[in-house]
Design an enzyme around this catalytic site. Structure first.
Site, PDB file in Angstrom:
ATOM      1  N   LYS A  67     -18.781  -5.746   8.188  1.00  0.00           N
ATOM      2  CA  LYS A  67     -17.525  -6.217   8.513  1.00  0.00           C
ATOM      3  C   LYS A  67     -16.823  -6.068   9.809  1.00  0.00           C
ATOM      4  CE  LYS A  67     -13.974  -7.666   5.527  1.00  0.00           C
ATOM      5  NZ  LYS A  67     -13.031  -7.924   4.138  1.00  0.00           N
ATOM      6  N   ARG A  87      -1.974  -5.911  -8.325  1.00  0.00           N
ATOM      7  CA  ARG A  87      -0.462  -6.408  -8.177  1.00  0.00           C
ATOM      8  C   ARG A  87      -0.922  -7.697  -9.325  1.00  0.00           C
ATOM      9  NH1 ARG A  87      -3.182  -8.417  -2.122  1.00  0.00           N
ATOM     10  NH2 ARG A  87      -4.876  -8.035  -3.559  1.00  0.00           N
ATOM     11  N   HIS A  97       0.607  -0.780  -0.272  1.00  0.00           N
ATOM     12  CA  HIS A  97       0.277   0.167  -0.294  1.00  0.00           C
ATOM     13  C   HIS A  97       0.873   1.210  -0.209  1.00  0.00           C
ATOM     14  CE1 HIS A  97      -2.909  -2.565   2.098  1.00  0.00           C
ATOM     15  NE2 HIS A  97      -3.805  -2.614   0.940  1.00  0.00           N
TER      16      HIS A  97
END
Ligand code: PNS
Length: 160
Positions: free
Chosen positions: A42, A91, A18
């Site tokens: 969550k 990625r 990040h």
């Protein structure tokens, strides 16, 4: 004209992957806001305050980056901040489908906002917050994958 960009995510916790994306974004845009999603559905490993604190400390070397949190729709937050760009890191190809769908959905909702993808350094291509948590939890080493401040927080969380 100054361009403000939002780099949204869960950042649970922030990783060197990040940070790499944030550093590159900060070279391109005038201001970058790293924004931690408050996800009421969550429960994360770290609280929003902890995630923001880790992000703030590990990005303090970059002058044009701020850290914030948001809830609700990302595009509403981007508009509220008067930013024009959403930054996402890529990625691997496996990220692409989800990212592509999210970018198109956000464009449908807010055509004036651009999603800007930054490709990671290959050395972080396998790094994710969930793998960091799992590796650490089972005693593996996360050296070089997370900043020191995150390493300390992981120790507090999983070794006590
Ligand atoms: O780090 P993550 O978990 O991959 O980040 C995902 C994030 C926070 C960018 C995404 O879940 C999001 O934008 N959530 C806010 C709600 C929203 O706007 N949903 C519509 C996106 S299509």
């Amino acid at each position: 004209m100054k361009i403000k960009a939002i780099y949204p995510g869960s950042f649970d916790p922030i990783t060197n992957g990040h940070i790499y994306i944030a550093e590159r974004a900060a070279k391109i845009f005038d201001e970058v806001i790293v924004s931690v999603l408050i996800n009421e559905r969550k429960n994360g490993a770290f609280t929003i305050e902890e995630r923001c604190e880790m992000a703030r400390k590990s990005l303090s070397h970059i002058k044009n980056i701020k850290v914030d949190s948001f809830n609700g729709l990302l595009i509403d937050y981007v508009r509220q901040k008067k930013a024009g760009v959403i930054i996402r890191g890529l990625r691997a190809m496996s990220d692409f489908e989800y990212e592509f769908q999210m970018a198109l959905m956000n464009r449908q909702l807010a055509p004036e906002i651009e999603t800007f993808f930054i490709v990671t350094d290959p050395k972080y291509s396998y790094v994710s917050s969930s793998s960091v948590r799992e590796i650490f939890h089972f005693g593996g080493t996360v050296n070089g994958i997370v900043p020191d401040i995150v390493f300390e927080k992981l120790k507090e969380r999983y070794q006590n």
